[in-house]
Design a protein around this motif. Structure first.
Motif, PDB file in Angstrom:
ATOM      1  N   MET A   1       0.863  -1.158   0.000  1.00  0.00           N
ATOM      2  CA  MET A   1       0.000   0.000   0.000  1.00  0.00           C
ATOM      3  C   MET A   1       0.911   1.222   0.000  1.00  0.00           C
ATOM      4  SD  MET A   1      -3.251   0.401   0.084  1.00  0.00           S
ATOM      5  CE  MET A   1      -4.070   1.901  -0.231  1.00  0.00           C
ATOM      6  N   LEU A   2       0.916   1.936  -1.101  1.00  0.00           N
ATOM      7  CA  LEU A   2       1.846   3.052  -1.236  1.00  0.00           C
ATOM      8  C   LEU A   2       1.394   4.275  -0.437  1.00  0.00           C
ATOM      9  CD1 LEU A   2       4.482   3.822  -2.646  1.00  0.00           C
ATOM     10  CD2 LEU A   2       3.111   4.755  -4.492  1.00  0.00           C
ATOM     11  N   LYS A   3       0.091   4.535  -0.434  1.00  0.00           N
ATOM     12  CA  LYS A   3      -0.419   5.712   0.259  1.00  0.00           C
ATOM     13  C   LYS A   3      -1.844   5.417   0.741  1.00  0.00           C
ATOM     14  CE  LYS A   3      -1.349  10.604  -0.462  1.00  0.00           C
ATOM     15  NZ  LYS A   3      -1.426  11.690  -1.444  1.00  0.00           N
ATOM     16  N   GLY A   4      -2.161   5.873   1.927  1.00  0.00           N
ATOM     17  CA  GLY A   4      -3.519   5.710   2.444  1.00  0.00           C
ATOM     18  C   GLY A   4      -3.744   4.338   3.053  1.00  0.00           C
ATOM     19  N   GLU A   5      -4.953   3.797   2.812  1.00  0.00           N
ATOM     20  CA  GLU A   5      -5.306   2.494   3.373  1.00  0.00           C
ATOM     21  C   GLU A   5      -6.324   1.808   2.485  1.00  0.00           C
ATOM     22  OE1 GLU A   5      -7.146   3.034   7.196  1.00  0.00           O
ATOM     23  OE2 GLU A   5      -8.539   4.521   6.432  1.00  0.00           O
ATOM     24  N   CYS A   6      -6.512   0.525   2.740  1.00  0.00           N
ATOM     25  CA  CYS A   6      -7.430  -0.272   1.938  1.00  0.00           C
ATOM     26  C   CYS A   6      -7.922  -1.441   2.779  1.00  0.00           C
ATOM     27  CB  CYS A   6      -6.691  -0.797   0.708  1.00  0.00           C
ATOM     28  SG  CYS A   6      -7.652  -1.942  -0.287  1.00  0.00           S
ATOM     29  N   TYR A   7      -9.158  -1.816   2.532  1.00  0.00           N
ATOM     30  CA  TYR A   7      -9.730  -2.993   3.178  1.00  0.00           C
ATOM     31  C   TYR A   7      -9.916  -4.073   2.129  1.00  0.00           C
ATOM     32  CZ  TYR A   7     -10.570  -0.017   7.194  1.00  0.00           C
ATOM     33  OH  TYR A   7     -10.399   0.817   8.262  1.00  0.00           O
ATOM     34  N   GLU A   8      -9.433  -5.267   2.448  1.00  0.00           N
ATOM     35  CA  GLU A   8      -9.552  -6.402   1.547  1.00  0.00           C
ATOM     36  C   GLU A   8     -10.121  -7.591   2.298  1.00  0.00           C
ATOM     37  OE1 GLU A   8      -6.701  -7.687  -1.322  1.00  0.00           O
ATOM     38  OE2 GLU A   8      -5.469  -5.910  -1.009  1.00  0.00           O
ATOM     39  N   LEU A   9     -10.712  -8.486   1.553  1.00  0.00           N
ATOM     40  CA  LEU A   9     -11.126  -9.774   2.077  1.00  0.00           C
ATOM     41  C   LEU A   9     -10.308 -10.809   1.314  1.00  0.00           C
ATOM     42  CD1 LEU A   9     -13.065 -11.090   4.085  1.00  0.00           C
ATOM     43  CD2 LEU A   9     -14.685 -11.351   2.212  1.00  0.00           C
ATOM     44  N   VAL A  10      -9.426 -11.511   2.015  1.00  0.00           N
ATOM     45  CA  VAL A  10      -8.509 -12.452   1.378  1.00  0.00           C
ATOM     46  C   VAL A  10      -8.747 -13.836   1.973  1.00  0.00           C
ATOM     47  CG1 VAL A  10      -6.102 -12.977   0.861  1.00  0.00           C
ATOM     48  CG2 VAL A  10      -6.818 -10.595   1.105  1.00  0.00           C
ATOM     49  N   GLU A  11      -9.179 -14.755   1.112  1.00  0.00           N
ATOM     50  CA  GLU A  11      -9.499 -16.112   1.569  1.00  0.00           C
ATOM     51  C   GLU A  11     -10.429 -16.081   2.780  1.00  0.00           C
ATOM     52  OE1 GLU A  11      -8.645 -19.240   0.226  1.00  0.00           O
ATOM     53  OE2 GLU A  11      -8.029 -18.051  -1.492  1.00  0.00           O
ATOM     54  N   GLY A  12     -11.382 -15.141   2.762  1.00  0.00           N
ATOM     55  CA  GLY A  12     -12.356 -15.025   3.839  1.00  0.00           C
ATOM     56  C   GLY A  12     -11.892 -14.267   5.060  1.00  0.00           C
ATOM     57  N   GLU A  13     -10.642 -13.817   5.057  1.00  0.00           N
ATOM     58  CA  GLU A  13     -10.082 -13.098   6.200  1.00  0.00           C
ATOM     59  C   GLU A  13      -9.990 -11.602   5.898  1.00  0.00           C
ATOM     60  OE1 GLU A  13      -5.916 -12.961   8.706  1.00  0.00           O
ATOM     61  OE2 GLU A  13      -6.588 -14.879   7.905  1.00  0.00           O
ATOM     62  N   PRO A  14     -10.561 -10.757   6.773  1.00  0.00           N
ATOM     63  CA  PRO A  14     -10.453  -9.319   6.527  1.00  0.00           C
ATOM     64  C   PRO A  14      -9.023  -8.825   6.789  1.00  0.00           C
ATOM     65  CG  PRO A  14     -11.621  -9.743   8.582  1.00  0.00           C
ATOM     66  CD  PRO A  14     -11.338 -11.074   7.953  1.00  0.00           C
ATOM     67  N   ILE A  15      -8.526  -8.027   5.858  1.00  0.00           N
ATOM     68  CA  ILE A  15      -7.178  -7.464   5.953  1.00  0.00           C
ATOM     69  C   ILE A  15      -7.298  -5.951   5.825  1.00  0.00           C
ATOM     70  CG2 ILE A  15      -4.872  -7.364   4.913  1.00  0.00           C
ATOM     71  CD1 ILE A  15      -5.398 -10.135   5.902  1.00  0.00           C
ATOM     72  N   HIS A  16      -6.674  -5.223   6.738  1.00  0.00           N
ATOM     73  CA  HIS A  16      -6.633  -3.765   6.672  1.00  0.00           C
ATOM     74  C   HIS A  16      -5.219  -3.360   6.303  1.00  0.00           C
ATOM     75  CE1 HIS A  16      -6.961   0.355   8.878  1.00  0.00           C
ATOM     76  NE2 HIS A  16      -7.073   0.484   7.580  1.00  0.00           N
ATOM     77  N   LEU A  17      -5.035  -2.973   5.055  1.00  0.00           N
ATOM     78  CA  LEU A  17      -3.725  -2.523   4.586  1.00  0.00           C
ATOM     79  C   LEU A  17      -3.560  -1.046   4.880  1.00  0.00           C
ATOM     80  CD1 LEU A  17      -3.514  -4.212   1.075  1.00  0.00           C
ATOM     81  CD2 LEU A  17      -2.169  -4.785   3.080  1.00  0.00           C
ATOM     82  N   LYS A  18      -2.439  -0.720   5.486  1.00  0.00           N
ATOM     83  CA  LYS A  18      -2.092   0.672   5.751  1.00  0.00           C
ATOM     84  C   LYS A  18      -0.842   1.007   4.951  1.00  0.00           C
ATOM     85  CE  LYS A  18      -3.850   0.335  10.454  1.00  0.00           C
ATOM     86  NZ  LYS A  18      -3.480   0.327  11.863  1.00  0.00           N
ATOM     87  N   GLU A  19      -0.548   2.278   4.857  1.00  0.00           N
ATOM     88  CA  GLU A  19       0.615   2.733   4.104  1.00  0.00           C
ATOM     89  C   GLU A  19       1.865   1.961   4.534  1.00  0.00           C
ATOM     90  OE1 GLU A  19       2.929   6.933   3.580  1.00  0.00           O
ATOM     91  OE2 GLU A  19       0.735   6.960   3.506  1.00  0.00           O
ATOM     92  N   GLY A  20       2.560   1.400   3.549  1.00  0.00           N
ATOM     93  CA  GLY A  20       3.788   0.658   3.815  1.00  0.00           C
ATOM     94  C   GLY A  20       3.594  -0.836   3.979  1.00  0.00           C
ATOM     95  N   ASN A  21       2.348  -1.307   4.135  1.00  0.00           N
ATOM     96  CA  ASN A  21       2.092  -2.745   4.241  1.00  0.00           C
ATOM     97  C   ASN A  21       2.208  -3.392   2.871  1.00  0.00           C
ATOM     98  OD1 ASN A  21      -0.670  -2.381   6.603  1.00  0.00           O
ATOM     99  ND2 ASN A  21       1.507  -2.413   6.997  1.00  0.00           N
ATOM    100  N   VAL A  22       2.616  -4.656   2.856  1.00  0.00           N
ATOM    101  CA  VAL A  22       2.716  -5.421   1.617  1.00  0.00           C
ATOM    102  C   VAL A  22       1.942  -6.721   1.817  1.00  0.00           C
ATOM    103  CG1 VAL A  22       4.282  -6.651   0.068  1.00  0.00           C
ATOM    104  CG2 VAL A  22       4.948  -4.430   0.996  1.00  0.00           C
ATOM    105  N   LEU A  23       1.197  -7.097   0.796  1.00  0.00           N
ATOM    106  CA  LEU A  23       0.420  -8.330   0.822  1.00  0.00           C
ATOM    107  C   LEU A  23       0.782  -9.140  -0.409  1.00  0.00           C
ATOM    108  CD1 LEU A  23      -1.956  -9.963   2.103  1.00  0.00           C
ATOM    109  CD2 LEU A  23      -3.468  -8.687   0.577  1.00  0.00           C
ATOM    110  N   THR A  24       1.276 -10.366  -0.206  1.00  0.00           N
ATOM    111  CA  THR A  24       1.552 -11.258  -1.330  1.00  0.00           C
ATOM    112  C   THR A  24       0.486 -12.331  -1.344  1.00  0.00           C
ATOM    113  OG1 THR A  24       2.977 -12.759  -0.068  1.00  0.00           O
ATOM    114  CG2 THR A  24       4.041 -10.893  -1.155  1.00  0.00           C
ATOM    115  N   MET A  25       0.056 -12.709  -2.550  1.00  0.00           N
ATOM    116  CA  MET A  25      -0.974 -13.733  -2.682  1.00  0.00           C
ATOM    117  C   MET A  25      -0.548 -14.781  -3.693  1.00  0.00           C
ATOM    118  SD  MET A  25      -4.508 -11.553  -2.582  1.00  0.00           S
ATOM    119  CE  MET A  25      -3.957 -10.135  -3.516  1.00  0.00           C
TER     120      MET A  25
END
Length: 102
Positions: A1-25
């Protein structure tokens, strides 16, 4: 997440991405993203080719690392038990991501 934040649902699990977080799938990982706000910026890297070069990790003797095994399984079309990995903000990871973007 380059800037800001995002909410995702990944494999049924809620993920709150904030600036600087990385999610690999893993390939075929089920996910959905809530609409981003005007000032949020998410960068999505998609590797269409499973032929990942492991030379760097081989040379640094990190073959036993979790991330090495995770990527190796993807490249070999093997099943990963864990379909995604969430990385909290980390200067090393963020530096690498900045290098890729640049």
């Amino acid at each position: 997440m380059l800037k800001g934040e995002c909410y995702e649902l990944v494999e049924g699990e809620p993920i709150h991405l904030k600036e600087g977080n990385v999610l690999t799938m893993d390939i075929c990982c089920h996910h959905s993203i809530v609409k981003l706000n005007k000032n949020d910026l998410m960068i999505n890297f998609i590797f269409n080719n499973r032929n990942i070069s492991f030379q760097f990790l081989d040379e640094t003797h990190k073959k036993d690392s979790f991330i090495y095994q995770y990527l190796f399984n993807i490249s070999m079309k093997n099943h990963n038990v864990q379909k995604f990995i969430f990385f909290p903000k980390n200067d090393d990871i963020n530096g690498t991501m900045d290098d890729i973007i640049n």
